[in-house]
Design a protein around this motif. Structure first.
Motif, short mmCIF file in Angstrom:
data_model
loop_
_atom_site.label_atom_id
_atom_site.label_comp_id
_atom_site.label_asym_id
_atom_site.label_seq_id
_atom_site.Cartn_x
_atom_site.Cartn_y
_atom_site.Cartn_z
N TRP A 63 0.82 -1.08 0.04
CA TRP A 63 0.18 -0.05 -0.15
C TRP A 63 1.10 1.13 0.07
O TRP A 63 1.77 1.10 0.60
CB TRP A 63 -0.94 0.10 1.32
CG TRP A 63 -2.09 -1.13 1.36
CD1 TRP A 63 -2.12 -2.03 1.92
CD2 TRP A 63 -3.11 -0.88 0.21
NE1 TRP A 63 -3.29 -2.84 1.60
CE2 TRP A 63 -4.02 -2.18 0.51
CE3 TRP A 63 -3.50 -0.11 -0.79
CZ2 TRP A 63 -5.26 -2.53 0.09
CZ3 TRP A 63 -4.83 -0.56 -1.27
CH2 TRP A 63 -5.49 -1.70 -0.96
N ARG B 63 -11.38 5.55 2.90
CA ARG B 63 -10.78 5.64 4.16
C ARG B 63 -11.56 5.99 5.22
O ARG B 63 -12.58 6.87 5.09
CB ARG B 63 -9.32 6.48 4.08
CG ARG B 63 -8.42 6.04 3.21
CD ARG B 63 -7.76 4.49 3.12
NE ARG B 63 -7.75 3.87 4.38
CZ ARG B 63 -6.19 3.80 4.89
NH1 ARG B 63 -5.09 4.22 4.38
NH2 ARG B 63 -6.03 2.95 5.92
N CYS C 155 -14.37 1.08 -0.33
CA CYS C 155 -12.71 1.22 0.02
C CYS C 155 -12.47 2.53 0.51
O CYS C 155 -11.29 2.81 0.73
CB CYS C 155 -12.11 0.85 -1.33
SG CYS C 155 -12.27 -0.63 -1.96
N ARG D 146 -5.62 -1.96 5.64
CA ARG D 146 -6.80 -0.89 5.17
C ARG D 146 -7.70 -1.44 5.91
O ARG D 146 -7.84 -2.29 6.72
CB ARG D 146 -6.95 -0.76 3.58
CG ARG D 146 -5.71 -0.36 2.61
CD ARG D 146 -6.05 1.09 2.45
NE ARG D 146 -5.01 2.01 2.19
CZ ARG D 146 -4.78 2.34 0.87
NH1 ARG D 146 -5.75 2.54 0.13
NH2 ARG D 146 -3.58 3.27 0.75
N LEU E 33 -8.80 -6.18 1.04
CA LEU E 33 -8.19 -6.45 -0.57
C LEU E 33 -6.64 -6.43 -0.22
O LEU E 33 -6.16 -5.63 0.50
CB LEU E 33 -8.54 -5.51 -1.33
CG LEU E 33 -10.13 -5.25 -1.80
CD1 LEU E 33 -10.25 -4.29 -2.89
CD2 LEU E 33 -10.53 -6.58 -2.45
N GLU F 230 -2.55 4.22 -6.16
CA GLU F 230 -3.78 4.28 -5.77
C GLU F 230 -4.95 4.32 -7.08
O GLU F 230 -4.59 5.01 -8.12
CB GLU F 230 -4.30 5.67 -5.05
CG GLU F 230 -3.61 5.89 -3.67
CD GLU F 230 -4.22 4.88 -2.58
OE1 GLU F 230 -5.22 4.24 -2.75
OE2 GLU F 230 -3.69 4.71 -1.82
N HIS G 79 -10.22 -2.74 4.78
CA HIS G 79 -11.10 -3.84 4.06
C HIS G 79 -9.74 -5.11 3.92
O HIS G 79 -8.51 -4.77 4.10
CB HIS G 79 -11.36 -3.57 2.46
CG HIS G 79 -10.74 -2.86 1.70
ND1 HIS G 79 -9.51 -3.20 1.33
CD2 HIS G 79 -10.52 -1.38 1.48
CE1 HIS G 79 -8.90 -2.37 0.42
NE2 HIS G 79 -9.32 -0.99 0.81
#
Ligand SMILES: Cc1cc2nc3c(=O)[nH]c(=O)nc-3n(C[C@H](O)[C@H](O)[C@H](O)COP(=O)(O)OP(=O)(O)OC[C@H]3O[C@@H](n4cnc5c(N)ncnc54)[C@H](O)[C@@H]3O)c2cc1C
Length: 345
Positions: free
Chosen positions: A23, A131, A129, A216, A220, A27, A218
């Motif tokens: 990450w 934040r 997704c 994050r 993913l 993006e 989530h």
């Protein structure tokens, strides 16, 4: 804002190939209603911004041909399967009449988000997704747990909009998505694409409570993206109810989404999901159990609302949310069952 290279791939496979496996450096850009803010605030500082606007097949809603079967059961399943592309806007979700007929929990939740500008730009994938909204996380100068620091400042700080289901969490954000509780209640799943191909994730398993900069909200991986969300119309009664500051433009204080079968005036297979009260959408098992097999009345809906507060451990400034959960669950259940909305008189 830090300089970045802008990409506009034509396919989801090209978009995924541009992502990195950790990450921070790349993006995806959908509507940009969250990402651009994060970049302007120096919370996100990607080298690559990969726009999804050139990938046509990510937009819109299809009633699916998903079973691949030609028999009556397969055709029936196809007819009731809805596949919603990740780039579908919140405005479309809020206004599409067929979606509203089957999934009022989802369309109500979408229609309550922000204002028309946000709903016209914001997308399904971006909503799932986005934040979190913790003011310590969003402050460029605060080095909290989610930005590589060693402390969650909200635990002993300003925490009136934070989690009340806090047990076991080092970081007490609330998951910001109001589509998420509705989609979990409706037993939706997401189709995801990564370097090794596609996988399907139940929305109930999609969210994660982050505790470091490597995570994050989530599950993913950094090089995966959401392609679509699939829903099955099963004749469920369903609704979403939010408690907000008046009719504000802001995120709700709490939300309850419910879905259940209602035959012979008995609620069956009840799912109750709370939003904006925990780092992930909170599945209220005790509340569902409290109303399972019963007629939905003011009394039974109230009892389910009280049961939904089980396990809450509020912080110094947000005990008020415990009472609001009970109200939200009660009103969501009564709305779904088609009862008179006594609070709207
Ligand atoms: C004033 C205001 C009020 C709001 N109120 C609410 C509210 O009440 N409830 C609520 O839920 N939201 C609310 N929002 C947030 C809004 O819903 C989100 O900003 C929006 O849904 C994000 O969608 P987007 O397409 O603009 O995402 P973007 O900003 O483009 O992206 C957001 C994040 O998602 C990632 N992303 C985007 N698409 C994908 C994909 N297909 N796969 C994987 N990752 C992806 C991006 O990389 C980025 O990290 C509000 C926002 C504002 C500004």
């Amino acid at each position: 804002m830090k300089n970045f290279t802008y990409y506009r791939p034509k396919t989801a496979e090209q978009a995924v190939a541009l992502l990195d496996d950790k990450w921070g450096t790349a993006e995806l850009l959908a509507g940009g209603t969250d990402l651009l803010d994060l970049q302007k605030e120096y919370i996100a500082q990607p080298d690559k911004v990969i726009s999804l606007s050139g990938i046509e097949r990510l937009a819109g809603v299809g009633v699916g041909h998903i079973t691949g079967r030609d028999d009556a059961a397969g055709k029936e399943a196809d007819k009731n399967t809805w596949i919603i592309g990740a780039r579908t806007t919140l405005a479309f979700l809020a206004e599409e009449p067929n979606l509203r007929q089957h999934f009022p929990a989802l369309t109500t939740a979408a229609g309550d988000i922000g204002g028309p500008q946000i709903r016209n730009m914001g997308t399904l994938g971006g909503n799932l997704c986005q934040r979190n909204r913790c003011w310590y996380f969003r402050d460029e100068h605060t080095h909290c747990l989610l930005k590589g620091g060693d402390k969650c400042f909200a635990i002993d700080g300003e925490n009136r909009y934070h989690a009340i289901f806090t047990q076991g969490h080092q970081c007490v954000i609330v998951n910001p998505s109001t589509l998420a509780p509705a989609l979990i209640a409706l037993d939706a799943s997401a189709e995801v694409l990564g370097p090794k191909g596609k996988r399907t994730i139940k929305l109930a398993d999609f969210f994660h409570a982050p505790g470091s900069a490597r995570e994050r909200e989530h599950v993913l991986a950094a090089n995966e993206m959401v392609l679509s969300v699939t829903l099955h119309a099963k004749g469920l009664k369903n609704a979403s109810y939010e408690v907000r500051h008046k009719q504000s433009y802001d995120w709700p204080l709490v939300q309850a989404a419910v879905a259940f079968k209602y035959e012979d005036k008995k609620a069956r297979d009840v799912r109750i999901v709370l939003g904006h009260v925990a780092p992930t959408p909170h599945i209220a098992v005790a509340a569902a159990k409290a109303i399972e097999g019963k007629e939905v009345t003011e009394a039974t809906a109230s009892a389910a609302g009280e049961a939904a507060t089980e396990g809450a451990m509020p912080l110094s400034q947000n005990a008020y949310k415990v009472k609001l959960i009970a109200v939200a669950v009660k009103r969501a259940l009564l709305t779904a069952a088609g009862q008179k909305k006594y609070w709207e008189v």
